[in-house]
Design a protein around this motif. Structure first.
Motif, PDB file in Angstrom:
ATOM      1  N   MET A 286       0.842  -1.179   0.000  1.00 59.06           N
ATOM      2  CA  MET A 286       0.000   0.000   0.000  1.00 59.06           C
ATOM      3  C   MET A 286       0.887   1.243   0.000  1.00 59.06           C
ATOM      4  SD  MET A 286      -3.270   0.819   2.148  1.00 59.06           S
ATOM      5  CE  MET A 286      -3.861   2.438   2.371  1.00 59.06           C
ATOM      6  N   VAL A 287       0.422   2.259  -0.673  1.00 59.14           N
ATOM      7  CA  VAL A 287       1.169   3.512  -0.783  1.00 59.14           C
ATOM      8  C   VAL A 287       1.049   4.282   0.531  1.00 59.14           C
ATOM      9  CG1 VAL A 287       1.337   5.671  -2.044  1.00 59.14           C
ATOM     10  CG2 VAL A 287       0.743   3.575  -3.247  1.00 59.14           C
ATOM     11  N   GLU A 288       2.193   4.716   1.022  1.00 58.66           N
ATOM     12  CA  GLU A 288       2.207   5.406   2.315  1.00 58.66           C
ATOM     13  C   GLU A 288       2.144   6.917   2.179  1.00 58.66           C
ATOM     14  OE1 GLU A 288       5.503   4.003   4.583  1.00 58.66           O
ATOM     15  OE2 GLU A 288       4.953   1.920   4.287  1.00 58.66           O
ATOM     16  N   THR A 289       2.767   7.455   1.140  1.00 57.72           N
ATOM     17  CA  THR A 289       2.802   8.910   0.984  1.00 57.72           C
ATOM     18  C   THR A 289       2.460   9.278  -0.458  1.00 57.72           C
ATOM     19  OG1 THR A 289       5.122   8.959   0.326  1.00 57.72           O
ATOM     20  CG2 THR A 289       4.651   9.102   2.705  1.00 57.72           C
ATOM     21  N   LEU A 290       2.214  10.545  -0.653  1.00 55.74           N
ATOM     22  CA  LEU A 290       1.955  11.046  -1.998  1.00 55.74           C
ATOM     23  C   LEU A 290       3.163  10.809  -2.899  1.00 55.74           C
ATOM     24  CD1 LEU A 290       0.187  12.624  -3.993  1.00 55.74           C
ATOM     25  CD2 LEU A 290       1.220  14.716  -3.082  1.00 55.74           C
ATOM     26  N   GLU A 291       4.344  10.965  -2.365  1.00 56.07           N
ATOM     27  CA  GLU A 291       5.560  10.771  -3.146  1.00 56.07           C
ATOM     28  C   GLU A 291       5.703   9.317  -3.584  1.00 56.07           C
ATOM     29  OE1 GLU A 291       5.383  12.621  -0.417  1.00 56.07           O
ATOM     30  OE2 GLU A 291       5.859  14.596  -1.232  1.00 56.07           O
ATOM     31  N   ASP A 292       5.348   8.377  -2.706  1.00 58.90           N
ATOM     32  CA  ASP A 292       5.376   6.961  -3.086  1.00 58.90           C
ATOM     33  C   ASP A 292       4.426   6.710  -4.256  1.00 58.90           C
ATOM     34  OD1 ASP A 292       7.223   6.165  -1.158  1.00 58.90           O
ATOM     35  OD2 ASP A 292       5.660   5.667   0.311  1.00 58.90           O
ATOM     36  N   TRP A 293       3.230   7.276  -4.147  1.00 60.14           N
ATOM     37  CA  TRP A 293       2.243   7.111  -5.204  1.00 60.14           C
ATOM     38  C   TRP A 293       2.750   7.730  -6.509  1.00 60.14           C
ATOM     39  CZ3 TRP A 293      -0.317  10.840  -8.050  1.00 60.14           C
ATOM     40  CH2 TRP A 293      -1.283  10.350  -8.933  1.00 60.14           C
ATOM     41  N   MET A 294       3.324   8.935  -6.424  1.00 65.31           N
ATOM     42  CA  MET A 294       3.852   9.600  -7.612  1.00 65.31           C
ATOM     43  C   MET A 294       4.935   8.742  -8.271  1.00 65.31           C
ATOM     44  SD  MET A 294       4.109  13.592  -6.331  1.00 65.31           S
ATOM     45  CE  MET A 294       5.353  13.981  -7.539  1.00 65.31           C
ATOM     46  N   TYR A 295       5.806   8.185  -7.468  1.00 64.55           N
ATOM     47  CA  TYR A 295       6.895   7.372  -7.998  1.00 64.55           C
ATOM     48  C   TYR A 295       6.334   6.131  -8.692  1.00 64.55           C
ATOM     49  CZ  TYR A 295      11.231   4.754  -8.225  1.00 64.55           C
ATOM     50  OH  TYR A 295      12.306   4.048  -8.676  1.00 64.55           O
ATOM     51  N   ASP A 296       5.414   5.422  -8.043  1.00 65.99           N
ATOM     52  CA  ASP A 296       4.817   4.223  -8.640  1.00 65.99           C
ATOM     53  C   ASP A 296       4.062   4.561  -9.923  1.00 65.99           C
ATOM     54  OD1 ASP A 296       5.804   2.592  -6.633  1.00 65.99           O
ATOM     55  OD2 ASP A 296       3.926   2.575  -5.478  1.00 65.99           O
ATOM     56  N   PHE A 297       3.284   5.626  -9.879  1.00 66.02           N
ATOM     57  CA  PHE A 297       2.492   6.032 -11.031  1.00 66.02           C
ATOM     58  C   PHE A 297       3.400   6.427 -12.196  1.00 66.02           C
ATOM     59  CE2 PHE A 297      -0.087   9.024 -13.496  1.00 66.02           C
ATOM     60  CZ  PHE A 297      -1.208   8.242 -13.714  1.00 66.02           C
ATOM     61  N   ALA A 298       4.445   7.184 -11.908  1.00 59.43           N
ATOM     62  CA  ALA A 298       5.372   7.616 -12.959  1.00 59.43           C
ATOM     63  C   ALA A 298       6.077   6.408 -13.580  1.00 59.43           C
ATOM     64  CB  ALA A 298       6.401   8.599 -12.394  1.00 59.43           C
ATOM     65  N   TRP A 299       6.496   5.485 -12.745  1.00 62.59           N
ATOM     66  CA  TRP A 299       7.215   4.318 -13.263  1.00 62.59           C
ATOM     67  C   TRP A 299       6.295   3.454 -14.118  1.00 62.59           C
ATOM     68  CZ3 TRP A 299      12.126   3.786 -13.832  1.00 62.59           C
ATOM     69  CH2 TRP A 299      12.634   2.546 -14.190  1.00 62.59           C
ATOM     70  N   LYS A 300       5.060   3.249 -13.691  1.00 62.53           N
ATOM     71  CA  LYS A 300       4.106   2.455 -14.468  1.00 62.53           C
ATOM     72  C   LYS A 300       3.768   3.153 -15.783  1.00 62.53           C
ATOM     73  CE  LYS A 300       2.201   0.057 -10.524  1.00 62.53           C
ATOM     74  NZ  LYS A 300       1.139   0.004  -9.529  1.00 62.53           N
ATOM     75  N   GLY A 301       3.638   4.468 -15.752  1.00 59.59           N
ATOM     76  CA  GLY A 301       3.381   5.215 -16.985  1.00 59.59           C
ATOM     77  C   GLY A 301       4.518   5.099 -17.976  1.00 59.59           C
ATOM     78  N   ARG A 302       5.739   5.143 -17.481  1.00 57.30           N
ATOM     79  CA  ARG A 302       6.901   4.977 -18.353  1.00 57.30           C
ATOM     80  C   ARG A 302       6.929   3.575 -18.946  1.00 57.30           C
ATOM     81  NH1 ARG A 302      11.077   2.602 -19.791  1.00 57.30           N
ATOM     82  NH2 ARG A 302      10.747   1.110 -18.156  1.00 57.30           N
ATOM     83  N   GLU A 303       6.576   2.571 -18.143  1.00 57.12           N
ATOM     84  CA  GLU A 303       6.559   1.193 -18.636  1.00 57.12           C
ATOM     85  C   GLU A 303       5.526   1.010 -19.742  1.00 57.12           C
ATOM     86  OE1 GLU A 303       5.939  -1.256 -15.202  1.00 57.12           O
ATOM     87  OE2 GLU A 303       8.034  -1.109 -14.567  1.00 57.12           O
ATOM     88  N   VAL A 304       4.370   1.620 -19.603  1.00 55.07           N
ATOM     89  CA  VAL A 304       3.332   1.525 -20.634  1.00 55.07           C
ATOM     90  C   VAL A 304       3.816   2.158 -21.931  1.00 55.07           C
ATOM     91  CG1 VAL A 304       1.025   2.336 -21.283  1.00 55.07           C
ATOM     92  CG2 VAL A 304       1.408   1.362 -19.021  1.00 55.07           C
ATOM     93  N   ALA A 305       4.430   3.327 -21.826  1.00 59.04           N
ATOM     94  CA  ALA A 305       4.958   3.999 -23.013  1.00 59.04           C
ATOM     95  C   ALA A 305       6.040   3.148 -23.672  1.00 59.04           C
ATOM     96  CB  ALA A 305       5.511   5.373 -22.642  1.00 59.04           C
ATOM     97  N   GLN A 306       6.888   2.527 -22.871  1.00 58.69           N
ATOM     98  CA  GLN A 306       7.954   1.688 -23.422  1.00 58.69           C
ATOM     99  C   GLN A 306       7.392   0.430 -24.068  1.00 58.69           C
ATOM    100  OE1 GLN A 306      11.253   2.567 -23.653  1.00 58.69           O
ATOM    101  NE2 GLN A 306      11.285   0.788 -24.997  1.00 58.69           N
ATOM    102  N   GLN A 307       6.341  -0.138 -23.499  1.00 59.97           N
ATOM    103  CA  GLN A 307       5.723  -1.324 -24.093  1.00 59.97           C
ATOM    104  C   GLN A 307       5.177  -1.010 -25.483  1.00 59.97           C
ATOM    105  OE1 GLN A 307       2.819  -2.565 -21.221  1.00 59.97           O
ATOM    106  NE2 GLN A 307       4.329  -3.540 -19.896  1.00 59.97           N
TER     107      GLN A 307
END
Length: 156
Positions: free
Chosen positions: A1-22
């Motif tokens: 579970m995401v603990e902070t806004l920054e954790d969520w931002m990091y996870d969201f950004a990384w997943k978005g980059r992965e989708v673009a790369q796919q």
């Protein structure tokens, strides 16, 4: 579970980059398929041209074969432009880590922003890849059309 806004931002950004790369990876796979199939057709067409080189056929029968060869070579060129990695971009890890402080929360947020910037680079590369793939695909289709015309002319 995401603990902070920054954790969520990091996870969201990384997943978005992965989708673009796919997306880019799928384009690369399709481009390689065009290269492979074109690479099979080129020696066949060259063999046909060499076989009929000394035959008394009209030169107009050879023209569509030559056109198809040129189109296949151009198709391969644009497929390689699709695969080209020069504009993919990457985060310089040493530089990124040298900017880091000891505050993990702040650095997660900063890293998320860097990954978001990286995603923009990957998305822009995808636009170029899509254009090159479209050109390569149309050239390949025209080459197949030219091969069809050439085959029909041989048997007329």
């Amino acid at each position: 579970m995401v603990e902070t806004l920054e954790d969520w931002m990091y996870d969201f950004a990384w997943k978005g980059r992965e989708v673009a790369q796919q997306r880019n990876d799928r384009l690369d796979t399709k481009a390689m398929n065009i290269v492979n199939f074109s690479s099979l057709l080129i020696p066949i067409i060259t063999g046909i041209l060499l076989f009929f080189a000394d035959k008394p056929f009209s030169p107009y029968i050879r023209v569509p074969w030559v056109i198809s060869l040129v189109l296949l070579l151009l198709s391969i060129f644009f497929a390689f432009m699709t695969i080209w990695l020069k504009d993919q971009g990457i985060i310089n890890i040493n530089y990124h880590f040298s900017k880091c402080s000891s505050d993990v929360i702040t650095e997660l947020g900063n890293s998320a922003k860097d990954i978001a910037d990286w995603q923009d680079v990957v998305l822009n590369a995808g636009i170029n890849k899509s254009l090159y793939m479209l050109i390569s695909s149309w050239l390949f289709i025209f080459a197949l059309f030219s091969i069809s015309i050439s085959s029909i002319l041989l048997f007329l």
